[in-house]
Design an enzyme around this catalytic site. Structure first.
Site, short mmCIF file in Angstrom:
data_model
loop_
_atom_site.label_atom_id
_atom_site.label_comp_id
_atom_site.label_asym_id
_atom_site.label_seq_id
_atom_site.Cartn_x
_atom_site.Cartn_y
_atom_site.Cartn_z
N ASP A 1 0.80 -1.23 0.00
CA ASP A 1 0.00 0.00 0.00
C ASP A 1 0.84 1.28 0.00
O ASP A 1 0.71 2.14 0.88
CB ASP A 1 -0.98 0.00 1.19
CG ASP A 1 -2.23 -0.82 0.88
OD1 ASP A 1 -2.58 -0.95 -0.31
OD2 ASP A 1 -2.83 -1.35 1.82
N CYS B 1 -16.90 17.47 -1.33
CA CYS B 1 -17.28 16.14 -0.82
C CYS B 1 -17.29 16.15 0.71
O CYS B 1 -16.33 16.60 1.35
CB CYS B 1 -16.30 15.09 -1.34
SG CYS B 1 -16.61 13.44 -0.68
N CYS C 1 -23.47 8.32 -2.60
CA CYS C 1 -23.30 8.16 -4.05
C CYS C 1 -23.10 6.70 -4.44
O CYS C 1 -23.03 6.37 -5.63
CB CYS C 1 -22.18 9.05 -4.59
SG CYS C 1 -20.58 8.78 -3.82
C1 B12 Z 1 -7.78 11.50 -1.73
C2 B12 Z 1 -8.85 10.44 -1.58
C3 B12 Z 1 -10.14 10.86 -1.31
C4 B12 Z 1 -10.55 12.32 -1.37
C5 B12 Z 1 -10.71 12.67 -2.88
C6 B12 Z 1 -11.53 11.63 -3.66
C7 B12 Z 1 -11.32 11.60 -5.16
N1 B12 Z 1 -12.34 11.16 -5.86
O1 B12 Z 1 -10.29 11.92 -5.69
C8 B12 Z 1 -11.86 12.33 -0.54
C9 B12 Z 1 -11.52 12.67 0.91
C10 B12 Z 1 -12.94 13.28 -1.03
C11 B12 Z 1 -12.27 10.86 -0.63
C12 B12 Z 1 -13.56 10.43 -0.40
C13 B12 Z 1 -13.95 9.10 -0.49
N2 B12 Z 1 -13.15 8.04 -0.67
CO1 B12 Z 1 -11.28 8.18 -1.01
N3 B12 Z 1 -9.40 8.14 -1.46
C14 B12 Z 1 -8.53 9.07 -1.69
C15 B12 Z 1 -7.17 8.47 -2.04
C16 B12 Z 1 -6.27 8.54 -0.81
C17 B12 Z 1 -6.50 9.10 -3.26
C18 B12 Z 1 -7.47 9.29 -4.49
C19 B12 Z 1 -6.85 10.10 -5.61
O2 B12 Z 1 -5.70 9.95 -5.92
N4 B12 Z 1 -7.61 10.97 -6.24
C20 B12 Z 1 -7.09 11.77 -7.32
C21 B12 Z 1 -7.95 11.62 -8.59
C22 B12 Z 1 -7.32 12.45 -9.70
O3 B12 Z 1 -7.94 10.26 -8.95
P1 B12 Z 1 -9.10 9.55 -9.80
O4 B12 Z 1 -10.46 9.73 -9.20
O5 B12 Z 1 -8.62 8.15 -9.95
O6 B12 Z 1 -9.09 10.34 -11.19
C23 B12 Z 1 -9.39 9.65 -12.34
C24 B12 Z 1 -10.82 9.82 -12.79
O7 B12 Z 1 -11.20 11.18 -12.72
C25 B12 Z 1 -10.65 9.29 -14.21
N5 B12 Z 1 -11.47 9.90 -15.21
C26 B12 Z 1 -11.02 10.78 -16.11
N6 B12 Z 1 -12.00 11.06 -16.97
C27 B12 Z 1 -13.09 10.34 -16.62
C28 B12 Z 1 -14.35 10.29 -17.19
C29 B12 Z 1 -15.32 9.45 -16.61
C30 B12 Z 1 -16.66 9.39 -17.21
C31 B12 Z 1 -15.01 8.73 -15.42
C32 B12 Z 1 -16.05 7.90 -14.76
C33 B12 Z 1 -13.72 8.79 -14.86
C34 B12 Z 1 -12.77 9.62 -15.48
O8 B12 Z 1 -9.29 9.54 -14.58
C35 B12 Z 1 -8.59 10.16 -13.50
C36 B12 Z 1 -7.14 9.71 -13.48
O9 B12 Z 1 -7.02 8.33 -13.34
C37 B12 Z 1 -7.57 6.97 -2.39
C38 B12 Z 1 -6.53 5.93 -2.01
C39 B12 Z 1 -5.39 5.90 -3.00
N7 B12 Z 1 -4.21 5.65 -2.53
O10 B12 Z 1 -5.57 6.06 -4.18
C40 B12 Z 1 -8.89 6.79 -1.59
C41 B12 Z 1 -9.99 5.98 -2.25
C42 B12 Z 1 -10.15 6.44 -3.67
N8 B12 Z 1 -11.23 6.37 -1.48
C43 B12 Z 1 -12.04 5.44 -1.35
C44 B12 Z 1 -13.32 5.59 -0.75
C45 B12 Z 1 -14.10 4.32 -0.39
C46 B12 Z 1 -13.84 6.87 -0.49
C47 B12 Z 1 -15.25 7.20 0.04
C48 B12 Z 1 -16.38 6.34 -0.51
C49 B12 Z 1 -15.21 7.11 1.57
C50 B12 Z 1 -16.55 7.30 2.25
N9 B12 Z 1 -17.35 6.28 2.45
O11 B12 Z 1 -16.84 8.40 2.65
C51 B12 Z 1 -15.40 8.68 -0.40
C52 B12 Z 1 -16.04 8.74 -1.80
C53 B12 Z 1 -16.03 10.05 -2.49
C54 B12 Z 1 -16.04 9.85 -3.99
N10 B12 Z 1 -17.22 9.72 -4.58
O12 B12 Z 1 -14.97 9.77 -4.58
C55 B12 Z 1 -11.55 4.11 -1.93
C56 B12 Z 1 -12.28 3.82 -3.25
C57 B12 Z 1 -12.71 2.38 -3.46
C58 B12 Z 1 -13.38 2.24 -4.82
N11 B12 Z 1 -14.39 1.41 -4.89
O13 B12 Z 1 -13.01 2.89 -5.77
C59 B12 Z 1 -10.01 4.42 -2.08
C60 B12 Z 1 -9.35 3.75 -3.26
C61 B12 Z 1 -9.34 3.96 -0.76
C62 B12 Z 1 -8.99 2.48 -0.76
N12 B12 Z 1 -7.71 2.19 -0.76
O14 B12 Z 1 -9.84 1.63 -0.78
N13 B12 Z 1 -11.25 10.09 -0.95
S1 SF4 Z 2 -24.35 3.67 -12.66
FE1 SF4 Z 2 -25.31 5.63 -12.22
S2 SF4 Z 2 -25.25 5.84 -9.98
FE2 SF4 Z 2 -23.79 4.23 -10.55
S3 SF4 Z 2 -21.82 5.27 -10.73
FE3 SF4 Z 2 -22.73 5.20 -12.78
S4 SF4 Z 2 -23.81 7.15 -12.95
FE4 SF4 Z 2 -23.39 6.84 -10.78
S1 SF4 Z 3 -22.38 11.50 -2.05
FE1 SF4 Z 3 -20.28 10.85 -2.59
S2 SF4 Z 3 -19.33 12.63 -3.53
FE2 SF4 Z 3 -21.19 13.34 -2.48
S3 SF4 Z 3 -20.51 14.00 -0.46
FE3 SF4 Z 3 -21.09 11.85 -0.25
S4 SF4 Z 3 -19.18 10.68 -0.63
FE4 SF4 Z 3 -18.84 12.78 -1.36
#
Ligand code: B12
Ligand code: SF4
Ligand code: SF4
Length: 307
Positions: free
Chosen positions: A59, A141, A170
């Site tokens: 990790d 968030c 979500c």
């Molecule tokens: C920082 C972080 C957060 C931050 C920022 C979240 C974020 N979305 O970036 C905060 C504090 C808000 C957060 C919240 C949560 N988190 Co968090 N978080 C992290 C952490 C430490 C880093 C994530 C990161 O690097 N983000 C940076 C962005 C740039 O990364 P990205 O989302 O992958 O970006 C990609 C997408 O945007 C994609 N993309 C680009 N274009 C498009 C277009 C489309 C259509 C789509 C769909 C995607 C897409 O490409 C980008 C580059 O790869 C990881 C652990 C880790 N080491 O990675 C856990 C992690 C992502 N979190 C996790 C979880 C569970 C959560 C929460 C659900 C916790 C909760 N229950 O409250 C919430 C969910 C919020 C949400 N909907 O994302 C899990 C996710 C598990 C999974 N199923 O994916 C992780 C992986 C932890 C783990 N090790 O299990 N988190």
């Molecule tokens: S299926 Fe619908 S609710 Fe689930 S992640 Fe995709 S857009 Fe969000």
């Molecule tokens: S619904 Fe998902 S994106 Fe919105 S505040 Fe809750 S964890 Fe963050």
């Protein structure tokens, strides 16, 4: 690790908690309890590699969702989380960086998402934190504000409701998680544990006797008295229940200034004459400028609601 050859990505599936709890109780996400278990499983896998003479790092701080997608383990949902075909998004993700050269299975990582035109997660997010392109506006968030050391903006406190740790909104509305959610049984035990009044009553003792049972639900990493009390104060402020006022009067005297500030906000939110008197008393003794400011804002709130 300069000679790293492979990144192993793994998922650890878990059952989410029921989010409907009785009035007076807080809710939390099951992710935080699952995460250390997944990490432990990954450590055991690491031992297999080190016993075979390889170097490993379990990790490491790398963006694991993108790796999970690249490895074919799952696709992104528009809520930016990774969905495994069988377990949905209720998975914790883990990695091992190693200098072992491992063979790759065939991968299917063509499409980044298969959400189509669905936007249920975006509509369900209480703070509109999910942008149209599947990107999270991090400071919108709720989860971001839960453990942050910065002062939580007032509009975020209001949206917290009775959350203690994590937000699953979500994920719970997502059709791709339907099968897993259907299997959910009501978790009565959680209702006995995250009791907001109990937390506030015992805040003075630093929750000494309560932490181990609370940790059973939020995980040991997050079972920090200060954070739990902070979230309980916010939940009390959002409760619409003025029977919390005497308890919040106590937390307005707590040694930690953030807890005093949020308590003042919570008292103001509950409103009424009793709230106003408590705030005026607190203002008389408060020496911290930020807390004084919160008390003054809260007083304005009581005047607005009662005039
Ligand atoms: C920082 C972080 C957060 C931050 C920022 C979240 C974020 N979305 O970036 C905060 C504090 C808000 C957060 C919240 C949560 N988190 Co968090 N978080 C992290 C952490 C430490 C880093 C994530 C990161 O690097 N983000 C940076 C962005 C740039 O990364 P990205 O989302 O992958 O970006 C990609 C997408 O945007 C994609 N993309 C680009 N274009 C498009 C277009 C489309 C259509 C789509 C769909 C995607 C897409 O490409 C980008 C580059 O790869 C990881 C652990 C880790 N080491 O990675 C856990 C992690 C992502 N979190 C996790 C979880 C569970 C959560 C929460 C659900 C916790 C909760 N229950 O409250 C919430 C969910 C919020 C949400 N909907 O994302 C899990 C996710 C598990 C999974 N199923 O994916 C992780 C992986 C932890 C783990 N090790 O299990 N988190
Ligand atoms: S299926 Fe619908 S609710 Fe689930 S992640 Fe995709 S857009 Fe969000
Ligand atoms: S619904 Fe998902 S994106 Fe919105 S505040 Fe809750 S964890 Fe963050």
């Amino acid at each position: 690790m300069p000679d790293a050859k492979t990144i192993i990505v793994a998922v650890y599936p878990y059952q989410p908690f029921q989010q409907t709890v009785s009035q007076g109780y807080g809710r939390c996400s099951a992710h935080y309890l699952a995460y250390p278990k997944g990490k432990e499983a990954m450590k055991q896998l690491g031992v297999v590699l080190t016993d075979a003479g390889f170097e490993i790092k379990t990790d490491p701080p790398i963006p694991v969702k993108h790796l999970a997608y690249q490895s074919g383990l799952g696709k992104y949902g528009k809520n930016s989380l990774i969905y495994h075909p069988e377990f949905g998004s209720f998975i914790t993700l883990h990695t091992i960086l190693t200098n072992a050269e491992l063979e790759l299975d065939d991968m299917d990582s063509k499409e980044i998402t298969d959400c189509g035109s669905c936007r249920k997660c975006m509509d369900a997010c209480p703070t509109q934190a999910i942008a149209d392109d599947g990107i999270i506006v991090v400071d919108k968030c709720l989860r971001y504000h839960m453990l942050s050391s910065e002062t939580m903006p007032i509009h975020m406190r209001e949206k917290m409701g009775n959350r203690i740790l994590g937000c699953d909104d979500c994920q719970l509305v997502c059709p791709k998680n339907k099968k897993i959610i259907k299997q959910l049984k009501p978790l009565e035990k959680i209702q006995d544990i995250i009791d907001i009044k109990e937390i506030l009553i015992h805040a003075k003792t630093g929750l000494k006797k309560h932490m181990s049972s609370i940790a059973e639900f939020v995980g040991y990493n997050y079972a920090r008295p200060q954070k739990i009390i902070t979230m309980a104060v916010i939940a009390a402020g959002n409760s619409n229940d003025s029977s919390y006022l005497p308890l919040l009067a106590d937390t307005m005297q707590y040694p930690n200034s953030t807890i005093r500030a949020y308590s003042a906000w919570a008292v103001g939110k509950l409103g009424g004459d009793e709230a106003k008197n408590l705030l005026l008393t607190a203002l008389g003794r408060e020496r911290d400028l930020n807390v004084q400011e919160e008390i003054q804002l809260a007083l304005l709130n009581t005047e607005e609601c009662c005039s």
